[in-house]
Design a protein around this motif. Structure first.
Motif, short mmCIF file in Angstrom:
data_model
loop_
_atom_site.label_atom_id
_atom_site.label_comp_id
_atom_site.label_asym_id
_atom_site.label_seq_id
_atom_site.Cartn_x
_atom_site.Cartn_y
_atom_site.Cartn_z
N GLU A 1 42.20 49.95 112.69
CA GLU A 1 40.98 49.15 112.77
C GLU A 1 39.91 50.00 113.43
OE1 GLU A 1 40.94 44.75 114.06
OE2 GLU A 1 40.25 45.84 115.83
N ARG A 2 38.89 50.36 112.66
CA ARG A 2 37.82 51.22 113.17
C ARG A 2 36.50 50.47 113.17
NH1 ARG A 2 39.57 56.28 109.32
NH2 ARG A 2 41.45 56.90 110.46
N PHE B 1 53.14 41.35 112.98
CA PHE B 1 52.45 42.12 114.01
C PHE B 1 53.06 41.83 115.37
CE2 PHE B 1 49.58 42.12 110.50
CZ PHE B 1 48.86 43.29 110.60
N SER B 2 53.45 42.91 116.07
CA SER B 2 54.02 42.74 117.41
C SER B 2 52.93 42.41 118.42
CB SER B 2 54.77 44.01 117.82
OG SER B 2 53.92 45.14 117.70
N ASP B 3 51.76 43.03 118.24
CA ASP B 3 50.61 42.72 119.09
C ASP B 3 49.75 41.73 118.33
OD1 ASP B 3 48.38 42.65 120.69
OD2 ASP B 3 47.57 44.54 119.96
N GLU B 4 49.96 40.46 118.59
CA GLU B 4 49.31 39.44 117.77
C GLU B 4 47.87 39.17 118.16
OE1 GLU B 4 51.59 35.91 117.49
OE2 GLU B 4 53.25 36.87 116.42
N SER C 1 48.07 52.76 107.44
CA SER C 1 48.30 54.16 107.79
C SER C 1 48.97 54.94 106.66
CB SER C 1 49.15 54.25 109.06
OG SER C 1 50.41 53.61 108.87
N ARG C 2 49.56 54.26 105.68
CA ARG C 2 50.15 54.94 104.52
C ARG C 2 50.11 54.02 103.31
NH1 ARG C 2 56.60 55.04 105.96
NH2 ARG C 2 56.58 53.54 107.65
N GLU C 3 50.36 54.58 102.16
CA GLU C 3 50.27 53.80 100.92
C GLU C 3 51.50 52.95 100.68
OE1 GLU C 3 49.48 56.29 97.61
OE2 GLU C 3 47.50 56.92 98.31
N SER C 4 52.65 53.40 101.15
CA SER C 4 53.89 52.68 100.87
C SER C 4 54.84 52.76 102.06
CB SER C 4 54.57 53.24 99.61
OG SER C 4 54.91 54.60 99.81
N ALA C 5 55.71 51.77 102.15
CA ALA C 5 56.76 51.72 103.17
C ALA C 5 57.94 50.99 102.55
CB ALA C 5 56.26 51.01 104.42
N VAL C 6 59.06 50.99 103.26
CA VAL C 6 60.25 50.30 102.82
C VAL C 6 60.46 49.07 103.70
CG1 VAL C 6 62.75 50.49 102.47
CG2 VAL C 6 61.27 52.43 101.97
N GLU C 7 60.93 48.02 103.09
CA GLU C 7 61.21 46.78 103.83
C GLU C 7 62.01 47.08 105.10
OE1 GLU C 7 63.62 42.58 103.05
OE2 GLU C 7 63.48 44.11 101.50
N GLY C 8 61.51 46.56 106.22
CA GLY C 8 62.17 46.78 107.51
C GLY C 8 61.57 47.91 108.31
N THR D 1 38.69 52.85 117.78
CA THR D 1 39.76 52.85 116.77
C THR D 1 41.01 52.27 117.39
OG1 THR D 1 38.86 54.81 115.66
CG2 THR D 1 41.16 54.25 115.23
N ARG D 2 41.54 51.26 116.77
CA ARG D 2 42.78 50.64 117.24
C ARG D 2 43.88 50.86 116.22
NH1 ARG D 2 41.09 44.66 119.69
NH2 ARG D 2 40.08 45.43 121.59
N LYS D 3 45.08 51.16 116.72
CA LYS D 3 46.26 51.29 115.88
C LYS D 3 47.16 50.08 116.16
CE LYS D 3 46.11 56.35 115.82
NZ LYS D 3 46.84 57.59 116.12
N ILE D 4 47.24 49.21 115.17
CA ILE D 4 47.97 47.95 115.36
C ILE D 4 49.31 48.06 114.64
CG2 ILE D 4 47.84 45.45 115.13
CD1 ILE D 4 44.80 45.81 114.68
N PRO D 5 50.42 48.09 115.36
CA PRO D 5 51.74 48.21 114.72
C PRO D 5 52.19 46.88 114.12
CG PRO D 5 52.01 48.07 117.09
CD PRO D 5 50.54 48.09 116.84
N PHE D 6 52.92 46.96 113.02
CA PHE D 6 53.51 45.78 112.41
C PHE D 6 54.79 46.16 111.70
CE2 PHE D 6 50.68 47.50 109.18
CZ PHE D 6 51.45 47.43 108.03
N LEU D 7 55.62 45.18 111.45
CA LEU D 7 56.89 45.37 110.76
C LEU D 7 56.76 44.85 109.34
CD1 LEU D 7 59.89 46.30 111.31
CD2 LEU D 7 60.41 43.88 111.60
N CYS D 8 57.22 45.62 108.37
CA CYS D 8 57.21 45.19 106.97
C CYS D 8 58.39 44.23 106.77
CB CYS D 8 57.31 46.38 106.03
SG CYS D 8 55.97 47.58 106.23
N GLY D 9 58.12 42.95 106.84
CA GLY D 9 59.19 41.96 106.82
C GLY D 9 59.79 41.67 105.47
#
Length: 378
Positions: free
Chosen positions: A50-51, A75-78, A36-43, A102-110
């Motif tokens: 997914e389309r 991924f919280s929704d595994e 969904s974006r090019e960059s994120a910060v840890e955490g 189209t599915r939006k699958i959330p995940f945490l940048c560990g």
């Protein structure tokens, strides 16, 4: 007789749909994965889009979308996934004629890193779910996860002290090209500062006064080697987080910052060498370079790769070393650097139970930091 015809019809229907699906199931079918974006910060939390689109009249009663990605993206929704050396995901869906999902699958940048998904597999079934057909689809999406700046009361105090010293020294260096007037000669003045024309005119020794120049740059050197018997990746990563925190604060004050690290860039294989700059976007470049460091590929010998940088004249440059490595070889390198008279500090995050093992810590400008406090965010 009717039963025979019905059976024969069922066989023909089964064979016909099997032939149709084997030849046309891929037609008009497309799938893509996008961060969904090019960059994120840890955490931080991010999304993977997914389309999947079926642009034909033939329905797909069962379609599996399979791909793999680093297990550091949690991924919280595994779904129907598994985690081993990587995270292997298997999403199951059903597509009707001319339908897009189209599915939006959330995940945490560990963890910080450079993450890339290249390609995915599509597995479809026929109308009676008796046969599976497999195809590969193109996908190429990347995500930079930047290191999270370190925090902690002890670190705040140490950085404020260093920052104060740097700011104080910004106006201690004379600029030979900035003239701001003349004054009477004093005993501590050098002969080269005497203004002979003004001396002849005034009848007494007069010297030039120069404006003061700003500190040219602050250099941050990271030795990412851990030569201890028990490796501790968390301490090495903490050094990176401290560097990000300090670089951000200095750039915010308009001070030029250079960053050097002996890790390997996952794209180029080269060590990290960010030249001094305070230009807009320099912090972004530093973050991206840190994200691309892959410590699993090993590190370069610190003294060898930065020999030229360490020997540069540094009268108007302040230097910060960040290193968990306290080996005799690294201490000797710091001791040699101290002999040049350069302005520097050596920060080392350690857990309370760990020994410092540094001789002449004061001469090496050694600053021990409480790693446990920073990791707990206190």
């Amino acid at each position: 007789m009717l039963i025979i015809w019905i059976g024969l019809g069922a066989v023909l229907l089964f064979a016909a749909q099997a032939w149709i699906y084997s030849h046309y199931w891929e037609k008009g079918l497309s799938a893509e994965l996008l961060f969904s974006r090019e960059s994120a910060v840890e955490g931080e939390e991010c999304l993977l889009l997914e389309r999947v689109e079926n642009r034909k009249l033939l329905p797909l009663p069962m379609l599996k979308v399979k791909f793999q990605v680093s297990r550091n993206l949690r991924f919280s929704d595994e779904g129907d996934g598994a985690v081993t050396d990587k995270y292997y995901r298997n999403d199951i869906l059903s597509l009707g004629p001319r339908q897009r999902v189209t599915r939006k699958i959330p995940f945490l940048c560990g963890a910080r890193g450079y993450y890339r998904i290249r390609g995915l597999d599509l597995v479809a079934a026929d109308l009676f779910l008796t046969r599976e057909m497999i195809a590969e689809a193109e996908a190429d999406t990347t995500l930079y996860v930047y290191p999270r700046p370190a925090a902690g009361v002890e670190l705040n105090t140490a950085l404020q002290k260093l920052n104060g010293e740097i700011l104080a020294k910004r106006h201690m260096l004379e600029d030979p090209f900035e003239y701001r007037g003349i004054r009477e000669y004093a005993a501590f003045d050098e002969m080269k500062t005497i203004n002979w024309k003004a001396t002849a005119r005034m009848g007494e020794l007069m010297v030039n006064m120069r404006n003061f120049t700003s500190l040219r740059a602050v250099r941050i050197f990271l030795n990412l080697e851990d030569s201890g018997i028990l490796k501790n990746d968390r301490l090495v990563e903490l050094c990176i987080s401290i560097a990000v925190r300090f670089a951000g604060e200095l750039l915010g004050q308009g001070i030029r910052v250079a960053v050097y690290a002996n890790g390997r860039d996952v794209l180029t294989g080269e060590p990290m060498k960010m030249q001094p700059s305070a230009a807009p976007g320099h912090m972004e470049s530093i973050n991206r370079a840190f994200a691309r460091l892959d410590l699993e590929k090993g590190v370069y010998p610190f003294g060898e790769v930065f020999e030229r940088e360490l020997e540069e004249e540094g009268k108007d440059i302040a230097t910060l070393f960040l290193s968990v490595d306290r080996s005799a070889a690294f201490q000797e390198l710091i001791r040699h650097f101290a002999g040049s008279g350069a302005d520097f500090s050596w920060m080392c995050p350690l857990f309370p139970r760990m020994e410092g093992l540094v001789e002449d810590a004061e001469k090496l400008h050694f600053i021990r930091l409480n790693a446990e406090e920073m990791l707990n965010g206190k």
